[in-house]
Scaffold this motif. Structure first.
Motif, mmCIF file in Angstrom:
data_model
loop_
_atom_site.group_PDB
_atom_site.id
_atom_site.type_symbol
_atom_site.label_atom_id
_atom_site.label_comp_id
_atom_site.label_asym_id
_atom_site.label_seq_id
_atom_site.Cartn_x
_atom_site.Cartn_y
_atom_site.Cartn_z
ATOM 1 N N GLN A 71 0.822 -1.213 0.000
ATOM 2 C CA GLN A 71 0.000 0.000 0.000
ATOM 3 C C GLN A 71 0.856 1.263 0.000
ATOM 4 O O GLN A 71 0.605 2.209 -0.756
ATOM 5 C CB GLN A 71 -0.952 -0.013 1.191
ATOM 6 N N ILE A 72 1.880 1.297 0.856
ATOM 7 C CA ILE A 72 2.766 2.459 0.918
ATOM 8 C C ILE A 72 3.548 2.615 -0.388
ATOM 9 O O ILE A 72 3.683 3.716 -0.931
ATOM 10 C CB ILE A 72 3.733 2.332 2.116
ATOM 11 N N ALA A 73 4.053 1.502 -0.887
ATOM 12 C CA ALA A 73 4.843 1.530 -2.119
ATOM 13 C C ALA A 73 4.012 2.005 -3.302
ATOM 14 O O ALA A 73 4.504 2.740 -4.170
ATOM 15 C CB ALA A 73 5.411 0.144 -2.401
ATOM 16 N N THR A 74 2.743 1.619 -3.337
ATOM 17 C CA THR A 74 1.860 2.050 -4.424
ATOM 18 C C THR A 74 1.688 3.559 -4.424
ATOM 19 O O THR A 74 1.735 4.210 -5.475
ATOM 20 C CB THR A 74 0.496 1.357 -4.305
ATOM 21 N N GLY A 75 1.496 4.144 -3.234
ATOM 22 C CA GLY A 75 1.362 5.599 -3.139
ATOM 23 C C GLY A 75 2.604 6.317 -3.637
ATOM 24 O O GLY A 75 2.516 7.324 -4.363
ATOM 25 N N LEU A 76 3.782 5.814 -3.265
ATOM 26 C CA LEU A 76 5.041 6.427 -3.705
ATOM 27 C C LEU A 76 5.189 6.326 -5.217
ATOM 28 O O LEU A 76 5.619 7.280 -5.881
ATOM 29 C CB LEU A 76 6.204 5.725 -3.001
ATOM 30 N N ALA A 77 4.820 5.187 -5.781
ATOM 31 C CA ALA A 77 4.926 4.992 -7.227
ATOM 32 C C ALA A 77 3.990 5.929 -7.988
ATOM 33 O O ALA A 77 4.353 6.461 -9.041
ATOM 34 C CB ALA A 77 4.621 3.543 -7.583
ATOM 35 N N ILE A 78 2.794 6.141 -7.459
ATOM 36 C CA ILE A 78 1.833 7.041 -8.113
ATOM 37 C C ILE A 78 2.383 8.465 -8.154
ATOM 38 O O ILE A 78 2.313 9.158 -9.184
ATOM 39 C CB ILE A 78 0.474 6.990 -7.392
ATOM 40 N N VAL A 79 2.931 8.930 -7.026
ATOM 41 C CA VAL A 79 3.530 10.269 -6.991
ATOM 42 C C VAL A 79 4.660 10.371 -8.013
ATOM 43 O O VAL A 79 4.772 11.352 -8.760
ATOM 44 C CB VAL A 79 4.044 10.598 -5.573
ATOM 45 N N GLY A 80 5.496 9.352 -8.076
ATOM 46 C CA GLY A 80 6.631 9.376 -8.986
ATOM 47 C C GLY A 80 6.236 9.444 -10.452
ATOM 48 O O GLY A 80 6.782 10.246 -11.217
ATOM 49 N N VAL A 81 5.275 8.622 -10.855
ATOM 50 C CA VAL A 81 4.904 8.597 -12.266
ATOM 51 C C VAL A 81 4.199 9.890 -12.673
ATOM 52 O O VAL A 81 4.348 10.355 -13.819
ATOM 53 C CB VAL A 81 4.030 7.358 -12.587
ATOM 54 N N LEU A 82 3.477 10.514 -11.754
ATOM 55 C CA LEU A 82 2.836 11.799 -12.068
ATOM 56 C C LEU A 82 3.880 12.900 -12.236
ATOM 57 O O LEU A 82 3.740 13.771 -13.096
ATOM 58 C CB LEU A 82 1.835 12.169 -10.971
#
Length: 380
Positions: free
Chosen positions: A268-279
């Motif tokens: 869950q935490i990793a998914t949030g970080l990945a979303i911020v990064g790709v945006l």
């Protein structure tokens, strides 16, 4: 357990993960060259990349028989074939030829993928140690090294034949280290008539989405930096290299984080970080900002796939664990080959910036999937 101890325990599959990383790091960094040589638009190039998915689908049926027939030699011989296939893109001057070559590469890469993950699961079962993160980390290390070397060779004026040949030699050098004793399994033990299909579907989707997000950056980050942001060849190659480096960092640290948090919390935490990064990468005005985005995305998605596989192992009954992990891994592998094609269609229709933004929506699907996983009972 230290990273070095984990690497020593799983030396053979680690070498195989590096072989696959060397191959696809080069392909990612050479994507602008391959696309320009055949003169196609984004959508067509994305569809050509589907050739790898077709090749992979054939090996899903061949890999178990290959493994059973060749035993300890299945992994190194598969890598020898992968090295031979890594040279072929050098002669891909037409659309049909590139498609066929990618089918071959997808086939031999999928063969190695299935066997090497099975080897990791076997060593984990024998030693009682968690090794999936460190093995996937070494894929990322090799991927980054290959992408950087490829970019440097392009800048130095090397042509595709020399570049692909050099990477093929790297792949081939890993084969001697991949021989390991394999436990013989009787047909009765391999029969799994009551597999947990719901668990396989849930964890398979988590791993699939994670690998799809990873594959989009691997295949399209160099094009995004060179075409959208006006970067040079070395700058373009640094996009997938940044992803590989940060994914390696994330996976090496993933073992320590997983010791303190559950697999679901980590995902869950990793998914949030990945979303911020790709945006961030999607709206980046210059390559440096895109590198930051790809770096954050790499840290995030680095652990989604391995943790999804680890979650499968924890939630599956012990006697079905290996079979369940194998099937989830196969579902996840499809993401590496389906995603680039979808990305190409999105880039052609909306542009690369919006196509990367859509990856954030894809990643968001993981959150509700983990909520279902939280309600799954732990087997005894």
């Amino acid at each position: 357990m230290s990273i070095f101890s984990a690497l020593r325990l799983s030396r053979a599959p680690v070498a195989a993960f590096m072989a696959v990383g060397f191959t696809w790091g080069c392909i990612a960094a050479m994507a602008p060259v391959l696309k320009a040589r055949i003169g196609v638009d984004d959508a067509t190039f994305g569809l050509i990349l589907l050739g790898t998915a077709i090749g992979l689908s054939t090996t899903l049926y061949v890999a178990p028989r290959w493994d059973q027939m060749l035993g300890k030699w299945a992994l190194p011989l598969g890598t020898v074939m992968l090295a031979c296939g890594a040279v072929l893109p050098a002669v891909a001057y037409t659309v049909p030829l590139l498609f066929v070559i990618l089918m071959v590469l997808g086939g031999v890469s999928g063969l190695t993928d299935v066997v090497m993950n099975s080897r990791v699961a076997e060593v984990e079962a024998r030693t009682g140690r968690s090794l999936m993160n460190v093995n996937h980390a070494m894929f990322s290390v090799a991927y980054a090294i290959s992408a950087l070397l490829t970019g440097a060779m392009r800048e130095a004026g090397w042509g595709p034949p020399l570049i692909f040949a050099a990477i093929a030699v790297l792949v081939l050098c890993t084969a001697p280290f991949q021989v390991m004793p394999v436990q013989k399994v009787s047909p009765e033990e391999t029969a799994t008539p009551r597999l947990p299909l719901g668990l396989i579907a849930m964890c398979g989707l988590i791993v699939l989405v994670g690998f799809m997000a990873e594959a989009t950056v691997e295949a399209w980050s160099a094009l995004h930096i060179e075409r959208t942001l006006g970067g040079g060849a070395a700058e373009g190659a640094f996009g997938p290299a940044m992803l590989g480096l940060t994914m390696a960092m994330g996976r090496f640290s993933g073992q320590a984080v997983a010791a303190r948090l559950s697999e679901i919390a980590v995902i869950q935490i990793a998914t949030g970080l990945a979303i911020v990064g790709v945006l961030i990468a999607a709206v980046a005005p210059v390559p440096a900002v895109a590198y930051l985005g790809f770096g954050l995305m790499g840290l995030g998605i680095s652990v989604i796939g391995p943790m999804g596989l680890a979650l499968t192992g924890r939630l599956a009954a012990p006697r079905l664990r290996t079979a369940a992990i194998a099937r989830v891994a196969v579902i996840g592998f499809l993401g590496f080959f389906i995603a680039p094609a979808l990305m190409g269609l999105g880039a052609q229709t909306f542009g690369l910036r919006w196509a990367f933004a859509c990856v954030a929506l894809l990643l968001a699907v993981i959150w509700p999937l983990t909520r279902f996983a939280e309600r799954s009972p732990t087997p005894r």
